[in-house]
Design an enzyme around this catalytic site. Structure first.
Site, PDB file in Angstrom:
ATOM      1  NE  ARG E  88      -4.013  -2.005   0.075  1.00 15.61           N
ATOM      2  CZ  ARG E  88      -3.681  -3.498  -0.353  1.00 15.61           C
ATOM      3  NH1 ARG E  88      -2.591  -3.878  -0.515  1.00 15.61           N
ATOM      4  NH2 ARG E  88      -4.440  -4.180  -0.210  1.00 15.61           N
ATOM      5  CD  GLU E  91      -2.870   0.694  -4.183  1.00 19.08           C
ATOM      6  OE1 GLU E  91      -2.850  -0.497  -4.137  1.00 19.08           O
ATOM      7  OE2 GLU E  91      -4.048   1.295  -3.887  1.00 19.08           O
ATOM      8  CB  SER E 114      17.412  15.181   2.035  1.00 20.28           C
ATOM      9  OG  SER E 114      18.594  14.249   2.318  1.00 20.28           O
TER      10      SER E 114
END
Lengths: 150, 150, 150, 150, 150, 150, 150, 150, 150, 150
Positions: E88, E91, E114
């Protein structure tokens, strides 16, 4: 023992024993490229030659049967290609492979250079600008031919 | 025009014109492997030779500059390898590549065969059991050498 | 022992022994990048240097021959690239690689920077905005040259 | 127009116009590596410089805004790596990357060489054994630092 | 011992010992995300903290040096992504990554967040429709800056 | 028109028009991350908002229906990851993803952070050592639950 | 022990013991798909059920804690897909997946079928033309919803 | 026209025309999953149905023959999997695929669920905790059977 | 023991014992292709046959249950394809696969050749130009058929 | 025109013209598998046959030369394998390929079945349990033979 384990053992033993590939080829009176490739797991080795090599390398004698079996050929390409010495060979094909295809067809017709009815040689050729590595691929031309045995 | 589009155009025009790669090489007095590879996008072609080839192939004259630029070399390997004629060359390396590495080191020491200071030739050699395709890789040996210019 | 196992052993022993790479380089009087790369499996190590290093790292003495053999070079790229410190080097090539190609050709002509006749150095350079890592690639220019030794 | 199409157009126009990358860099008074990379799609180009370059390359004037936008950086690695000139740079990292990681940590501590606060230079250095390509990576050291702004 | 073997050992010992990651973080007075990541092989652990953790987890005492070495960071992505909990996170980047890039540039200019001068936190936030997982990435903005230390 | 072509058109038009993503979000009174992602092809855009955006960007009016359709979400990862700004997000997951998995399970039990009942925010947070990019993932916890509707 | 080793042990022991998956599910009074998946490493198993299963399979008792830990879920896809029985499931998705996406959106709106609030069943249904394998995916619909807990 | 171009055209026309997949299925009196899959390029469509659909979607009439040809089935998996709605289906197989294999063998013996003698259905099932997506795979069991027709 | 380990053991024992695959097939009175494939891990072997084969190969008797379990079928394709003998089979499909698809559809309609209700045979056929390897795929035609058992 | 474009044109024209592959094979009096494969871009077609086929398919007459050129053979495997009809052929090799290798070596010795001196046939064979697809690979055995033409 699995053939790849045997190959690793052969690689280690040859270094420890300080024997050259040429020595091993001479001991069985075979071409050095064939002998090296066979020991690295690319060709079955007939019993008489296998027995000589097993002795020269100090391998256990029961690997003679395994050396005589037809191996699963080929090299893990990702591994092989990461080495600069091997990579240059692939680079030559990346640059010249399509040209070779065109010229095989122009000189011979539709077909291939066999990699089975085939030999390969490597020579050291002196040259003014430095020694040269000369590698020769020598394979029978096989024309595409739609033959049926039935 | 992008160089890969030009290559596709060259491939198509040569077939339509019925000209051989050898004819094109003869027209510019260069080795046939070099000429074929260069036209397929692997070497820059100097202006005089480019002008001759553009005429022979009926290409638009403004591609001479593009033919003279250093190309992005190499072949999409997935495409190249799917063709059986090219595949046999890679198969030979898969079977014999590690052996060649061992023998380059045994004969020459630690280093590589250059693919830059390099030439490649292909011959048709008659043999009792059928014509043979003989391909020669010829590259300068370059030893690993830790040199600094600063 | 396989060379990759020996590399893992070297990595572990150096940490346990609390020895720096610079110490090891000083002990054999070689450049530190060369020494580190060689111990990590990228260069053969001559016998005298190998004997010193084996002692410093407390390795079994029979690995001297293996350290002296030409290794299969290269790094598993997937592994290497997952580390941020190494990744930044690849990122620089992803961003500037094509520009470097253009400028090598513009400054030198058609050819390459050798990675064989080559050295590499790393320095710590103080700067007002913070220390800088300066890495220098230094390789001989090799022009494309169609030479044949036959 | 998509930025990659603009890059192809720039590549083609520069060859047709017979202008060097150094000429273009001089025209905008910027480092040549920066200028080449920017034109190849790796850096946004401020309006004044973009206007000069558009004129020198004979590009349509409405691409100035696109040249000024932050690009999606990077190179399709499969394409880039097939070219021998670019490949040698990656080969150097494959052989020496892990050693550089070790030495960055030994000399600087845990962290990275920045590829953002960074410059890159290429020089031609004469040497008795032939001209050398010297490429310098110069990036700020950034230590791992667990900072929170909240 | 290789660091990945040590990681597997840590994972197993923690489950057997029934100790939470929070317990371990409290024992060394460090943020829990940092502590968990460090034990999973992503950060070197200073000697005092390493000694505490080794005792809490019942690890052999000689791994303290290995815990203190800078690790090869990163995760085998194929493995990581197969797990729905981790997936997830990826995703979210697949759906929102390009938007984040646009907004970093719009709000900060050309540069990056960064991941080195960086911290990460995870919270459990109650909500009428169910508890929420809130994860915060917090990294210093680094503008592209063409600096040379030479 | 295919949705990916429409996305390319939106990207180009926004640059030409000199409109910010924030302007576009304000015009439709939606969160800026949602608006940017939606325009980049990750969310359907309701008709009223779509009509406003089409006008602001000077798109052909017949794309309103296409903007309202549920898109095929996601990003070609190879392309996305080559950009350093996006890469740092993935790097954070490579380093901290497994730790986040452990802590989600420790704090919430077995389950996931939803990427569907989810929002994402980006802030610019001033800090003594430089501005910070703060990105917040905020998703509902979903416990594994073996429910059947039949 | 690593969880994947435990899975291999479970697979072997079940065959040796001649116990069916249904027997194991009955012993713990859980659905057979859940039980099988859990034993194959996809769900944590609560202590009481784990103790029963450990006894039925003759596993060492100290694996109860490991069975109770949240596993790294998922299957190495390359391995899984090579098996024809599993492949047919993927084939169905390759052929019908995009249609299912369209119909989920048409019937439910923009969102997904949860694979977390989810159950799966398999039945044997007699039919004139031969028994049928009927597999039911049953997941809660989750609409895309831009919620923030902060 | 190539079938994939026709698929893109169908997708676009359906959105423009505001017609549902169910409308299209009703017009040809076929199951909606079959109709949707067929229009997306996964099944040949007989002439009478094709003529109706061509009219409803305002396609050029000469595509009827192309719609009737057996297509090259399947979906580019990389594209399909990037979409969260489709991904959840694959995730279910990654988690439960090996369990399904075990249970097919336990309930039916050695063999497969056919994906050819097969139907697939999707339903919306109300539930107290929210509507559920119920997808049914229904395929004939085919036992491994070593039959020869010669 | 894992099935892949058992396969390696079978391969080794057969070579050591000097027994042919045909001998093994004769001993259990089954087709030789079926017997070879089953021993290489592609089919479950019923108890009576398994007991005979275990004795002929000198395997430990407790592997009979494992030989009887339904295996995870298939071959790691990268490994298999590197071998020239196996590669030629894949090459034939690369060249003729699409033609076979067209002709299956032309001769039989929309559907597939089953690889489950299937047998395979290999013969040695003498021919004037040399012996021929004749391999026969023989599978039941399965038409696409939208059947539901519910 | 590029050969792949010509292939797409041939595929489309054949469907529009309602001509079978068998019709085309009969028109040139060649085997139907050869004819289909040749038209799909796998074999050069001699001028007389090409002229007949060009007329039957209503192709532009200037493609005769292109049809006569030796093509780049092979199929994009990812595309080909996604189709269930083609996939079953690959599945048979995944299950039986290693067994075929063993039996080729047992029956013929060390070598390969040629895919060049080769024909392939497909038949429809009636059977009580349903029609069978019978595909025959028929290739000359080529023994490994270390021959040199020099």
């Amino acid at each position: 023992m699995h053939r790849t384990e045997l190959t690793e053992l052969i690689v280690a033993r040859r270094i420890e024993a300080g024997v050259t590939w040429q020595d091993l080829a001479d001991a069985v009176d075979r071409p050095v490229v064939w002998t090296t490739a066979a020991l690295l797991g690319q060709h079955p080795i007939p019993r008489p030659e296998a027995e000589v090599l097993v002795e020269k390398l100090g391998l256990p004698t029961d690997v003679v049967a395994l050396l005589g079996a037809v191996p699963v050929r080929g090299t893990d390409r990702d591994v092989a290609v990461s080495d600069p010495t091997i990579y240059r060979l692939y680079e030559a094909l990346a640059v010249y492979g399509p040209a070779l295809k065109e010229l095989i067809h122009e000189k011979f017709g539709d077909g291939i250079m066999s990699a089975i009815n085939f030999s390969l040689d490597i020579d050291k050729v002196p040259h003014d600008s430095g020694d040269r590595v000369v590698i020769t691929f020598d394979g029978k031309f096989l024309p595409y031919d739609w033959v049926s045995g039935r």
